[in-house]
Scaffold this active site. Sequence first.
Site, mmCIF file in Angstrom:
data_model
loop_
_atom_site.group_PDB
_atom_site.id
_atom_site.type_symbol
_atom_site.label_atom_id
_atom_site.label_comp_id
_atom_site.label_asym_id
_atom_site.label_seq_id
_atom_site.Cartn_x
_atom_site.Cartn_y
_atom_site.Cartn_z
ATOM 1 N N GLU A 78 46.347 41.152 44.756
ATOM 2 C CA GLU A 78 44.953 40.863 45.332
ATOM 3 C C GLU A 78 45.142 39.412 46.086
ATOM 4 O OE1 GLU A 78 42.457 43.575 42.446
ATOM 5 O OE2 GLU A 78 42.279 41.460 42.205
ATOM 6 N N CYS A 165 37.626 43.459 42.566
ATOM 7 C CA CYS A 165 38.323 44.072 41.360
ATOM 8 C C CYS A 165 37.333 43.436 40.168
ATOM 9 C CB CYS A 165 39.785 43.718 41.052
ATOM 10 S SG CYS A 165 40.498 44.521 39.882
ATOM 11 N N HIS A 186 35.891 46.976 40.552
ATOM 12 C CA HIS A 186 36.615 47.942 39.959
ATOM 13 C C HIS A 186 36.010 48.888 39.006
ATOM 14 C CE1 HIS A 186 40.096 49.597 37.567
ATOM 15 N NE2 HIS A 186 40.694 49.194 38.446
#
Length: 451
Positions: A78, A165, A186
């Site tokens: 990421e 996330c 996430h």
Amino acid sequence: MLSPWHSLLSPTAPTATEIRAPLHPPNRSLHSSLRSPPPRSVARAAPTLSATATAVSSPPSPKKKVLVPIAMGTEEMEAVVLAGVLRRAGADVKLASVEDGLEVEASCGSRIVADTHIASCADQVFDLVALPGGMPGSVRLRDSDILQRITVRQAEEKRLYGAICAAPAVVLMPWGLHKRKKITCHPSFIGDLPTFRAVESNVQVSGELTTSRGPGTSFQFALSFVEQMFGPHAAEDVDRILMTQIDGDFERSTEVNELEWSIDHNPHVLIPIANGSEEMEIIILVDILRRANINVVLASVEKSPNIVGSQRMKIVADKSITSASDSKYDLIILPGGTAGVERLHRSRILKKLLKEQKQAGRMYGGVCSSLKVLQLQGLLEDKIVTAHPAVANELTCKIIDRSNIVIDGNLITGKGIGTVVDFALGIIGKFFGHGRAKSVANGIVFEYAKS
């Protein structure tokens, strides 16, 4: 917004019309064979591989300033995709460590060296503050008082900020920066979000706040910021270079001359790296393969274990290529990056390892411009590959143009940066089967399909 990636198609054998024969005789000069094509108009130009290239469209002046903070346990894919994509778009991106030192060990074991400490960013004004996820990295970002002040000020002054996330739930919520915003994260953390504000889209833009779901949505997340800061045409231009989008005529993966990758131990994979190697390709490979419990070794062909990638990010290798050469590997993968490929090709030890790999019938592969090294070492003879458009015409083997990944026996090849997630999942599928590959894909929030 850009459309999401399509589902992974099952491997199929190509038809005769899909394979094209080589166009040119062998080229013995690596330098000349990796030249970028002549400049053409943006609308018609093929993607280039220049290590110094940023955006196809020039960004407005002054440069947009972006902060990407990192910590021990940050999700490396990421962070690196955010920085890599935005730098290609022309942004001035600072990777800032919230730790005492600049070097951090990310969630899957990659070691990344930040550009600066977070303290040096305290009084700066940023056009965007984007937080990667990962655990315990998100907790360590949350506990940084300096980062909290920077991000809260960013929100109060109506400038762009975002998180992906775990970070939306673990970082933004305790700071109160999710209020009155639609937000995603996430799937493991979606239950922590306020029910009436939570959404399950891959990318959610709500005013100045943009959130996303996981490593598998990193490119969409980063490209959404390119679109917001530079406009849709810039996002399309960068996306074309990255090759993250697939039109309906493309296969995600094609397999020919099927061969079982059968071993009786946990796979050992070597990824040689050099100054100028494409860091997004390196980090995506390491991140995803290690999630499948594959033993991955990053080996520097430079005198130092520290390498500087094509987008100026610093990565620390696990070993030198000399030390790594004491072991045998089930698979050797070469990353792209034009300058890095030149330096990989100069390594006598790597050439020896590749020669031994071929003689032993073990697996090997390459992404993007690295196929030139494989060709010069004779590893593409009688093979079928896929290749980035900027190098495809320089190869002397058969090429399947309309597939992003091609597996031919013990060889796996990939077109470019945007296809490396599929490339890594393809490796997992060959070693362990589609069940393991799908499980890893689900964990990173990436759509993997097998008919």
